[in-house]
Write an enzyme that holds these catalytic residues in place. Structure first.
Site, PDB file in Angstrom:
ATOM      1  CE1 TYR A 130      -3.287  -2.796   0.537  1.00  0.00           C
ATOM      2  CE2 TYR A 130      -4.664  -0.902   1.066  1.00  0.00           C
ATOM      3  CZ  TYR A 130      -4.569  -2.212   0.790  1.00  0.00           C
ATOM      4  OH  TYR A 130      -5.705  -2.916   0.843  1.00  0.00           O
ATOM      5  CE  LYS A 197       2.024 -17.896   1.889  1.00  0.00           C
ATOM      6  NZ  LYS A 197       1.240 -19.039   1.954  1.00  0.00           N
ATOM      7  CG  ASP A 230      -1.578 -19.645   3.783  1.00  0.00           C
ATOM      8  OD1 ASP A 230      -1.068 -19.018   4.654  1.00  0.00           O
ATOM      9  OD2 ASP A 230      -1.061 -20.193   2.757  1.00  0.00           O
ATOM     10  CG  ASP A 254      -7.925  -3.335   3.345  1.00  0.00           C
ATOM     11  OD1 ASP A 254      -8.617  -3.107   3.845  1.00  0.00           O
ATOM     12  OD2 ASP A 254      -7.595  -3.088   2.145  1.00  0.00           O
TER      13      ASP A 254
END
Ligand code: NAD
Length: 365
Positions: A130, A197, A230, A254
């Site tokens: 972002y 991740k 995940d 987000d």
């Protein structure tokens, strides 16, 4: 007289666009009914302003927030793919509002997927994908970046690629994880989970995780764990009661915010705050829902609950508690609620945005 004795508060009000003006009107009414006097410094921003002032975020808006320190903001539309960049992202970067705090709590009576949810999402607000460092397909700069990467790494990025850069710094990670722990401590919470991740993005998410582990060593009174994004999504859907405060880089924060909002009955009940060391901007998680603009239809509760967070931030704890209780009472009764809180979206007994405010004003009466 306001409880803190500084009467009235001067606060920036950004109605936003789409459904923003309707819900901010509803919210200012319930704040007044809760007995807190505010002089609103109303500042327009967004799509309409872009056409009139050639920028969706004029300097006057930032100046107003810098002056008053606190703002209540309605959602602002961001065109997809083309046009101006997000006002929301720009506001967070300009004012260094590095922590986005989004509580997701079950209110009895809400049409929730789970009833045992009481999460707080702490999303990093200034870095990651972002940050806005983007290279458009075919631009000279983009081709130079591709040549550089291909020469340096041995990878072969196709020349017709667009590129978005994902910077994650030690500085940015440290302050957001510290914020999450301080928040957990101040609000009597038991656990912070860092979400990442790092198995794939070792130098961005991996750095975030390393920093989180280091910061956690200073907060031995609060449990710490980490989860891969995940797996986290699956766990939240199946066992949300296992989680308390989540701290995440910008993009995951987000997405997980909307997932968590879905667990507790939808975006209509998901509030938020963007907080920095100097300024705080309170706004719902949801966007401008353009298709409902001007229809007096959407749920103002997410924005009202954001204003509860704002009142707590200002030290108006009693007014905040009364407003929260009035909202909870309406949700529990299920009568004066908008379409999204009814068993079916076309339920004829659903009320409009302003009628929810009317009922809260009556209850605070
Ligand atoms: P959205 O949150 O505006 O709406 C998605 C859907 O959720 C709506 O169609 C509606 O069905 C439901 N919904 C949203 N708010 C609701 C409410 N208060 N009550 C009842 N139902 C509600 O998401 P979107 O359609 O992806 O985005 C629309 C615009 O808003 C985009 O331009 C986006 O960039 C912008 N946006 C702004 C902000 C912000 O200002 N902070 C946040 C998210 C999205």
């Amino acid at each position: 007289m306001n409880e803190t004795g500084t009467n009235p508060y001067a606060i920036t009000l950004i109605p936003g666009d789409g459904v923003g003006p309707e819900i901010t009107e509803a919210v200012t009414r319930v704040i007044a009914a809760a007995g807190v006097k505010v002089e609103w410094d109303e500042q327009s921003a967004g799509q309409d302003v872009y056409f009139a002032e050639q920028t969706p975020l004029p300097r006057r808006v930032l100046d107003s927030i810098r002056k008053h320190k606190t703002a209540l903001k309605g959602p602002v539309t961001t065109p997809v793919g083309t046009g101006f960049r997000s006002v929301n992202v720009a506001l967070r970067q300009e004012l260094d509002l590095y922590a986005c705090v989004r509580p997701c709590k079950y209110y009895p009576g809400a049409r929730a997927v789970h009833t045992n949810v009481d999460l707080v999402i702490v999303r990093e607000n200034t870095e990651d994908l972002y940050a806005g460092i983007e290279f458009k397909k075919g631009d000279r700069k983009t081709l130079e970046v591709i040549d550089y990467i291909n020469a340096r790494t041995g990878y072969s990025i196709r020349s017709d690629s667009g590129i978005s850069i994902k910077p994650i710094s030690v500085f940015g990670s440290e302050r957001i994880v510290r914020f999450a722990f301080e928040y957990a401590r101040a609000s009597g919470r038991r656990k912070v989970t860092a979400v990442h991740k790092a198995n794939i993005m070792k130098h961005s998410d991996g750095l975030f995780l390393d920093v989180a582990r280091d910061v956690a060593k200073n907060y031995t009174d609060i449990e710490f764990e980490d989860k891969i994004i995940d797996n986290m999504c699956m766990q939240l859907v199946q066992k949300p009661e296992l989680y308390d405060v989540l701290v995440l880089p910008n993009l995951y924060g987000d997405i997980v915010s909307d997932l968590a909002a879905g667990l507790i009955g939808g975006l209509g009940l998901a509030p938020g705050a963007n907080i920095g060391d100097k300024y705080a901007v309170f706004e719902a998680t949801h966007g401008s829902a353009p298709k409902y603009k001007g229809l007096n239809k959407v749920n103002p509760m997410a924005m009202m609950l954001s204003s509860v967070m704002m009142l707590n931030h200002l030290g108006e704890r009693e007014a905040a508690a009364r407003l929260d209780a009035a909202i909870a009472g309406i949700v529990a009764e299920g009568k004066h609620v908008t379409y999204d809180m009814k068993p079916s979206a076309d339920d004829p007994t659903a009320v409009g945005t302003s009628e929810v405010a009317d009922e809260i004003v009556r209850r605070l009466g």
